[in-house]
Enzyme design. Structure first.
Site, PDB file in Angstrom:
ATOM      1  N   ASP A   8       2.439   9.649   8.234  1.00 54.01           N
ATOM      2  CA  ASP A   8       2.803   8.787   7.109  1.00 54.01           C
ATOM      3  C   ASP A   8       4.097   8.064   7.433  1.00 54.01           C
ATOM      4  OD1 ASP A   8       2.677   7.613   4.528  1.00 54.01           O
ATOM      5  OD2 ASP A   8       4.032   9.117   3.733  1.00 54.01           O
ATOM      6  N   SER A   9       4.376   7.019   6.669  1.00 50.32           N
ATOM      7  CA  SER A   9       5.631   6.298   6.827  1.00 50.32           C
ATOM      8  C   SER A   9       6.827   7.162   6.435  1.00 50.32           C
ATOM      9  CB  SER A   9       5.617   5.024   5.970  1.00 50.32           C
ATOM     10  OG  SER A   9       5.498   5.364   4.596  1.00 50.32           O
ATOM     11  N   CYS A  71      -1.279   7.492   4.723  1.00 50.12           N
ATOM     12  CA  CYS A  71      -0.487   6.372   4.200  1.00 50.12           C
ATOM     13  C   CYS A  71      -1.460   5.273   3.812  1.00 50.12           C
ATOM     14  CB  CYS A  71       0.489   5.888   5.289  1.00 50.12           C
ATOM     15  SG  CYS A  71       1.425   4.397   4.880  1.00 50.12           S
ATOM     16  N   GLU A 149      11.776   8.910  -1.140  1.00 50.06           N
ATOM     17  CA  GLU A 149      12.286   9.291   0.179  1.00 50.06           C
ATOM     18  C   GLU A 149      13.701   9.877   0.073  1.00 50.06           C
ATOM     19  OE1 GLU A 149      11.049   9.072   3.464  1.00 50.06           O
ATOM     20  OE2 GLU A 149       9.097   8.744   2.562  1.00 50.06           O
ATOM     21  N   CYS A 181      -0.705   5.095  -3.624  1.00 49.93           N
ATOM     22  CA  CYS A 181       0.198   5.351  -2.501  1.00 49.93           C
ATOM     23  C   CYS A 181       0.396   6.857  -2.461  1.00 49.93           C
ATOM     24  CB  CYS A 181       1.531   4.629  -2.719  1.00 49.93           C
ATOM     25  SG  CYS A 181       2.847   5.085  -1.571  1.00 49.93           S
ATOM     26  N   HIS A 183       2.817   8.569  -1.785  1.00 49.69           N
ATOM     27  CA  HIS A 183       4.097   8.989  -2.365  1.00 49.69           C
ATOM     28  C   HIS A 183       3.978   9.233  -3.872  1.00 49.69           C
ATOM     29  CE1 HIS A 183       5.868   7.414   1.379  1.00 49.69           C
ATOM     30  NE2 HIS A 183       7.006   8.011   1.034  1.00 49.69           N
TER      31      HIS A 183
END
Length: 273
Positions: A8-9, A71, A149, A181, A183
Site C-alpha cells: 500500500d501507499s 491500495c 498516516e 480507499c 485507509h
C-alpha cells in the site's frame, strides 16, 4: 505455508492485512508501506503505475507466493500493468460499488475515495456496468489520508475535514457509503459519530481476503512437497520507505489482530531494495 506480500501507499492496507490475519493467520506476510510517498491519490497516473510495479517486483523477488495490492489508487492505475509483469497471483482492491448498489434501499450511494480512483478508467468502467436507477454521489476525500498516516484518525481535525467531505453525500440522502480507499475503514468511528448508525458502510476487505484465500489454496495444492506441519500463526514483517518502527507501532494501534501471536519484525525499505 505461503508468503503473502501486501503493498500500500501507507497504512491503509493494514485494514486488509488485519482481515487476512483474521481469516488466514497461518501464513507469513510482508507488509510494504510506501509512506514516504503517500498519498498516491494526488500523484500522476504514470508515476503511480511505475512506482507500484517497482514495489510489487520487489515483493516478487522476496519470494512472495502472492501479492495483494491493498491500495485502491494503485489498483485502479496499475493492476493490469503489474499482472503483466509479475508472474505470481496479484489481488487488487476496488470500491465496493456493486454490493453497495445491491444493498441500498433508496438507490442513493455515497462513494468516498481518492481523486485518482474516482477519475480512473477502471472505476468508471465498473460504474458503467451498474443499474442506471442507482445514483452514486462521488466525493474525493482530499486530505484524509495524510491525517490517518499521521496517526490522527480520531482527531478533531480529521472529524472537521470528514464532515465537509460527507456533507454532499448526506445532503443527497445516501443510505449507503462506500469506503473507496483502504485507509478509510480506520475512520469508521468518526463516520459513525457524524452520520450515526442509519447509513450502511461498505468496505471490501473481506471479499479481497476471500479471493486471496482461493489463490493460496491453489498454490498449496500445486506444491509438490506440501509442508505437513501447520503453524497456527505465521510471521509478519513490516517494511516502510519512511519509518518502519512507526509503521509497526501504528499497526499495533490500528489493527484488531493480536500481533503478539505472530513473529513480528520491521525493516526500512532502503535497506532491502
Amino acid at each position: 505455508m505461503s508468503l503473502v506480500g501486501v503493498f500500500d501507499s501507507g497504512v491503509g492496507g493494514l485494514s486488509i492485512l488485519d482481515e487476512a490475519l483474521r481469516q488466514l493467520p497461518e501464513h507469513d506476510y510482508i507488509y510494504l508501506a510506501d509512506s514516504a510517498n503517500a498519498p498516491y491519490g494526488e500523484k500522476s497516473s504514470e508515476w503511480i503505475a511505475a512506482r507500484s510495479l517497482h514495489l510489487c517486483q520487489y515483493l516478487a523477488r522476496a519470494n512472495c507466493d502472492a501479492i495483494v495490492v491493498a491500495c485502491n489508487t494503485a489498483t485502479a492505475e496499475a493492476i493490469k500493468h503489474i499482472r503483466a509483469q509479475v508472474n505470481i497471483p496479484v489481488v487488487g482492491v476496488e470500491p465496493g460499488i456493486k454490493p453497495a448498489a445491491m444493498q441500498s434501499q433508496n438507490g442513493v450511494v455515497g462513494v468516498l475515495a481518492t481523486e485518482a480512483t474516482l477519475k480512473s478508467d477502471k472505476f468508471n468502467a465498473l460504474l458503467a456496468t451498474l443499474p442506471s436507477e442507482c445514483r452514486f454521489i462521488k466525493q474525493a476525500g482530499a486530505g484524509l489520508v495524510p491525517l490517518i498516516e499521521a496517526g490522527k484518525a480520531d482527531s478533531e481535525e480529521t472529524l472537521d475535514l470528514l464532515a465537509k467531505h460527507l456533507e454532499p453525500i448526506q445532503d443527497a440522502g445516501s443510505d449507503t457509503l462506500v469506503l473507496g480507499c483502504t485507509h478509510y475503514p480506520f475512520l469508521r468511528k468518526a463516520i459513525r459519530k457524524l452520520l450515526g448508525d442509519s447509513i450502511t458502510l461498505i468496505d471490501t476487505s473481506d471479499a479481497v481476503v476471500r479471493q486471496l484465500k482461493r489463490h493460496l489454496e491453489t498454490i498449496e495444492q500445486s506444491k509438490k512437497f506440501a509442508n505437513s506441519s501447520k503453524q497456527e500463526h505465521g510471521a509478519v514483517r513490516f517494511i516502510s520507505s519512511k519509518d518502519d518502527v512507526a509503521l509497526r507501532n501504528m499497526a499495533q494501534d490500528l489493527m484488531r489482530s493480536d500481533l503478539q501471536l505472530h513473529d513480528v519484525s520491521s525493516t526500512p525499505l532502503e535497506l532491502v531494495e
